[in-house]
Design an enzyme around this catalytic site. Structure first.
Site, PDB file in Angstrom:
ATOM      1  N   ARG A  13       0.859  -1.180   0.104  1.00 23.75           N
ATOM      2  CA  ARG A  13      -0.014  -0.086   0.031  1.00 23.75           C
ATOM      3  C   ARG A  13       0.873   1.422   0.022  1.00 23.75           C
ATOM      4  NH1 ARG A  13      -5.332  -0.443   0.878  1.00 23.75           N
ATOM      5  NH2 ARG A  13      -6.098  -2.478   0.510  1.00 23.75           N
ATOM      6  N   ARG A  41      -2.645   5.892   0.131  1.00 24.33           N
ATOM      7  CA  ARG A  41      -2.701   5.874   1.694  1.00 24.33           C
ATOM      8  C   ARG A  41      -1.842   7.026   2.227  1.00 24.33           C
ATOM      9  NH1 ARG A  41      -3.704   0.063   4.429  1.00 24.33           N
ATOM     10  NH2 ARG A  41      -5.855  -0.246   3.760  1.00 24.33           N
ATOM     11  N   ARG A  99      -5.967  12.798  -4.648  1.00 23.87           N
ATOM     12  CA  ARG A  99      -7.170  12.277  -4.334  1.00 23.87           C
ATOM     13  C   ARG A  99      -8.028  13.617  -4.271  1.00 23.87           C
ATOM     14  NH1 ARG A  99     -10.719  10.055  -3.542  1.00 23.87           N
ATOM     15  NH2 ARG A  99     -10.960   8.674  -1.859  1.00 23.87           N
ATOM     16  N   ASP A 134      -6.573  -2.373  -7.504  1.00 20.71           N
ATOM     17  CA  ASP A 134      -7.157  -3.121  -6.453  1.00 20.71           C
ATOM     18  C   ASP A 134      -7.307  -4.625  -6.954  1.00 20.71           C
ATOM     19  OD1 ASP A 134      -8.475  -1.742  -3.769  1.00 20.71           O
ATOM     20  OD2 ASP A 134      -9.544  -3.624  -4.497  1.00 20.71           O
ATOM     21  N   TYR A 159     -15.151 -11.128  -0.373  1.00 26.23           N
ATOM     22  CA  TYR A 159     -15.764  -9.960  -0.620  1.00 26.23           C
ATOM     23  C   TYR A 159     -17.106  -9.971  -1.804  1.00 26.23           C
ATOM     24  CZ  TYR A 159     -12.035  -7.193   1.265  1.00 26.23           C
ATOM     25  OH  TYR A 159     -11.239  -6.828   2.135  1.00 26.23           O
TER      26      TYR A 159
HETATM   27  O1  CP3 Z   1       0.277   0.962  -2.907  1.00 25.21           O
HETATM   28  C1  CP3 Z   1      -0.951   0.820  -3.008  1.00 25.21           C
HETATM   29  O2  CP3 Z   1      -1.919   1.241  -2.662  1.00 25.21           O
HETATM   30  C2  CP3 Z   1      -1.114  -0.168  -4.098  1.00 25.21           C
HETATM   31  C3  CP3 Z   1      -2.409  -0.372  -4.781  1.00 25.21           C
HETATM   32  C4  CP3 Z   1      -3.370  -1.107  -4.053  1.00 25.21           C
HETATM   33  C5  CP3 Z   1      -4.671  -0.855  -3.407  1.00 25.21           C
HETATM   34  N1  CP3 Z   1      -5.590  -1.974  -2.834  1.00 25.21           N
HETATM   35  C6  CP3 Z   1      -5.147   0.311  -3.274  1.00 25.21           C
HETATM   36  C7  CP3 Z   1      -6.309   0.879  -2.506  1.00 25.21           C
HETATM   37  C8  CP3 Z   1      -3.377  -2.645  -3.479  1.00 25.21           C
HETATM   38  C9  CP3 Z   1      -2.206  -3.802  -3.556  1.00 25.21           C
HETATM   39  C10 CP3 Z   1      -4.627  -3.245  -2.925  1.00 25.21           C
HETATM   40  C11 CP3 Z   1      -4.816  -4.465  -2.699  1.00 25.21           C
HETATM   41  C12 CP3 Z   1      -6.282  -4.694  -1.526  1.00 25.21           C
HETATM   42  N2  CP3 Z   1      -7.294  -4.279  -1.683  1.00 25.21           N
HETATM   43  C13 CP3 Z   1      -6.312  -5.717  -0.788  1.00 25.21           C
HETATM   44  C14 CP3 Z   1      -5.026  -6.695  -0.514  1.00 25.21           C
HETATM   45  C15 CP3 Z   1      -4.107  -6.134   0.593  1.00 25.21           C
HETATM   46  C16 CP3 Z   1      -4.447  -5.699   2.013  1.00 25.21           C
HETATM   47  O3  CP3 Z   1      -4.603  -4.758   2.350  1.00 25.21           O
HETATM   48  O4  CP3 Z   1      -5.149  -6.509   2.826  1.00 25.21           O
HETATM   49  C17 CP3 Z   1      -7.491  -5.661  -0.343  1.00 25.21           C
HETATM   50  C18 CP3 Z   1      -8.143  -6.657   0.894  1.00 25.21           C
HETATM   51  C19 CP3 Z   1      -8.218  -4.667  -1.121  1.00 25.21           C
HETATM   52  C20 CP3 Z   1      -9.853  -4.191  -0.808  1.00 25.21           C
HETATM   53  C21 CP3 Z   1      -9.785  -2.778  -0.430  1.00 25.21           C
HETATM   54  N3  CP3 Z   1      -9.693  -1.832  -1.221  1.00 25.21           N
HETATM   55  C22 CP3 Z   1     -10.314  -2.233   0.713  1.00 25.21           C
HETATM   56  C23 CP3 Z   1     -10.543  -3.165   1.891  1.00 25.21           C
HETATM   57  C24 CP3 Z   1     -10.287  -1.018   0.329  1.00 25.21           C
HETATM   58  C25 CP3 Z   1     -10.673   0.086   1.779  1.00 25.21           C
HETATM   59  C26 CP3 Z   1      -9.871   0.354   2.631  1.00 25.21           C
HETATM   60  C27 CP3 Z   1      -8.361   0.902   2.325  1.00 25.21           C
HETATM   61  O5  CP3 Z   1      -8.213   1.858   2.360  1.00 25.21           O
HETATM   62  O6  CP3 Z   1      -7.777  -0.393   2.238  1.00 25.21           O
HETATM   63  C28 CP3 Z   1      -9.876  -0.428  -0.730  1.00 25.21           C
HETATM   64  C29 CP3 Z   1      -9.489   0.873  -1.377  1.00 25.21           C
HETATM   65  C30 CP3 Z   1      -8.286   0.998  -1.545  1.00 25.21           C
HETATM   66  N4  CP3 Z   1      -7.521   0.316  -2.427  1.00 25.21           N
HETATM   67  C31 CP3 Z   1      -7.520   2.410  -1.452  1.00 25.21           C
HETATM   68  C32 CP3 Z   1      -6.358   2.386  -2.115  1.00 25.21           C
HETATM   69  C33 CP3 Z   1      -5.314   3.407  -2.366  1.00 25.21           C
HETATM   70  C34 CP3 Z   1      -8.241   3.579  -0.716  1.00 25.21           C
HETATM   71  C35 CP3 Z   1      -9.135   4.409  -1.580  1.00 25.21           C
HETATM   72  C36 CP3 Z   1      -8.820   5.854  -1.511  1.00 25.21           C
HETATM   73  O7  CP3 Z   1      -8.017   6.216  -1.667  1.00 25.21           O
HETATM   74  O8  CP3 Z   1      -9.759   6.285  -0.719  1.00 25.21           O
END
Ligand code: CP3
Length: 339
Positions: free
Chosen positions: A23, A27, A36, A72, A145
């Site tokens: 991540r 974030r 964002r 994602d 999911y």
């Molecule tokens: O560095 C990165 O951010 C790489 C990209 C990436 C995202 N999601 C971006 C994202 C990756 C590799 C993921 C994987 C992902 N997504 C997983 C597996 C890894 C883990 O953390 O267990 C899972 C379970 C998800 C599903 C998911 N996507 C959730 C539960 C959420 C909401 C909460 C959160 O922030 O994790 C997301 C949204 C998401 N995916 C965001 C990002 C940057 C947040 C969106 C935002 O910017 O508002």
């Protein structure tokens, strides 16, 4: 490509462990927060130019040793016809499959719906010399999911009940996810990714016997398909615990260890030919820099004994982490004499 990340992944000894963070792209970075303000998350992942730009932010801002594609794991259910809302409380599917009489009939699988991901990879490859990690979710995590619809209850009770009560449909859904994921991973490889990580963020949700019977064979089908194209594979089975004993070279090249598990004990459980990635507690990065340095210092003997190690966190970097500590962590790893 002269990369400490790829060399370590391929089993060559290096002067220090490589570092990247799960991540890292979303974030935590101020430059990401700024983007964002102008774009929704959905826009960022589905617009190839923007996804490529975000992918490279942590390389430019933090100096990590690898980039991970900004996307994602839920792109797969989206390409299977499931409608998703990215809410402030996380992703939500409008028609969770566990509530349906005929879940398979709800699906409309269109592999071409993932083309934006491959275009994002093309843009990254054009612009960057740093190794690019492609990824997808593993079938159990994706299915959780799809069945439950939401992630807020990370216990996924409806999904678990579905696994017990509707075994045949579970197997059919696993097969459908696995087939699309193989196509997805192989196309990512054809577009130029250098390594692949399979995220099984919820492997701790089911008993290990059930995991081994239903889900691990699907994981192996995916990992075989990736490795048969010559790309190294990292598997992240979060919460697998003692199940790490089942991680052999047949499953993956590296295994990413969660922060609850001791790295030394993981080293004893995992097959010696499989490398380790991980596993610092994401909350460590909220502590003082003295504390962070002391903790990293204590891992030097581990590295000297086990150089097949990629430094990462034991789960994703947390949104409110002080950015100066993230810099400190990466810089300390890169500037320290590890030998
Ligand atoms: O560095 C990165 O951010 C790489 C990209 C990436 C995202 N999601 C971006 C994202 C990756 C590799 C993921 C994987 C992902 N997504 C997983 C597996 C890894 C883990 O953390 O267990 C899972 C379970 C998800 C599903 C998911 N996507 C959730 C539960 C959420 C909401 C909460 C959160 O922030 O994790 C997301 C949204 C998401 N995916 C965001 C990002 C940057 C947040 C969106 C935002 O910017 O508002």
């Amino acid at each position: 490509m002269d990369s400490i990340f790829l060399k370590t992944l391929l089993g060559k000894e290096c002067h220090r462990p490589p570092v990247w963070m799960m991540r890292q792209a979303g974030r935590v970075l101020p430059s990401y927060q700024e983007m964002r303000k102008h774009h929704t998350f959905s826009e960022l992942i589905t617009t190839p130019e923007l996804a490529a730009k975000v992918t490279l932010l942590p390389v430019q801002d933090l100096g990590v040793d690898a980039a991970i594609l900004f996307s994602d794991i839920l792109t797969i259910p989206m390409a299977m016809g499931m409608e998703i809302d990215w809410t402030d409380h996380g992703p939500r599917f409008n028609n969770p499959l566990a509530a349906q009489q005929h879940p398979l009939r709800q699906l409309d699988i269109k592999p071409e719906k993932l083309d934006y991901v491959y275009q994002a990879i093309d843009h990254v490859v054009e612009q960057s010399e740093v190794p690019l990690i492609g990824f997808s979710g593993a079938p159990l995590t994706i299915l959780c999911y799809m069945l439950q619809g939401i992630s807020t209850k990370s216990t996924f009770p409806d999904a678990k009940l579905f696994f017990y009560e509707r075994r045949e449909e579970t197997q059919q859904l696993i097969n459908a996810i696995t087939e699309l994921t193989i196509d997805y991973a192989q196309k990512q490889i054809m577009h130029g990714i250098d390594a692949f990580q399979l995220f099984e963020s919820h492997s701790g949700l089911v008993p290990i016997e059930l995991y081994n019977e239903l889900f691990l064979p699907a994981v192996c089908r995916i990992t075989d398909a990736v490795r048969s194209m010559g790309i190294p594979l990292i598997f992240f089975p979060k919460g697998l615990g003692c199940g790490l004993r089942h991680i052999t070279p047949d499953v993956c090249d590296f295994v990413s260890i969660d922060w609850q598990t001791s790295l030394t004990e993981a080293r004893e459980m995992v097959h010696p030919e499989v490398g380790l990635q991980g596993n610092f507690d994401p909350h460590l990065l909220f502590a003082s820099q003295d504390n962070i340095a002391r903790t990293l210092e204590s891992y030097k003997p581990f590295f000297r004994k086990h150089p097949r190690w990629i430094i990462n966190l034991g789960h994703g970097v947390l949104a409110d982490t002080p950015i100066e500590n993230v810099h400190f962590f990466v810089d300390w790893i890169k500037n320290t004499n590890w030998k």
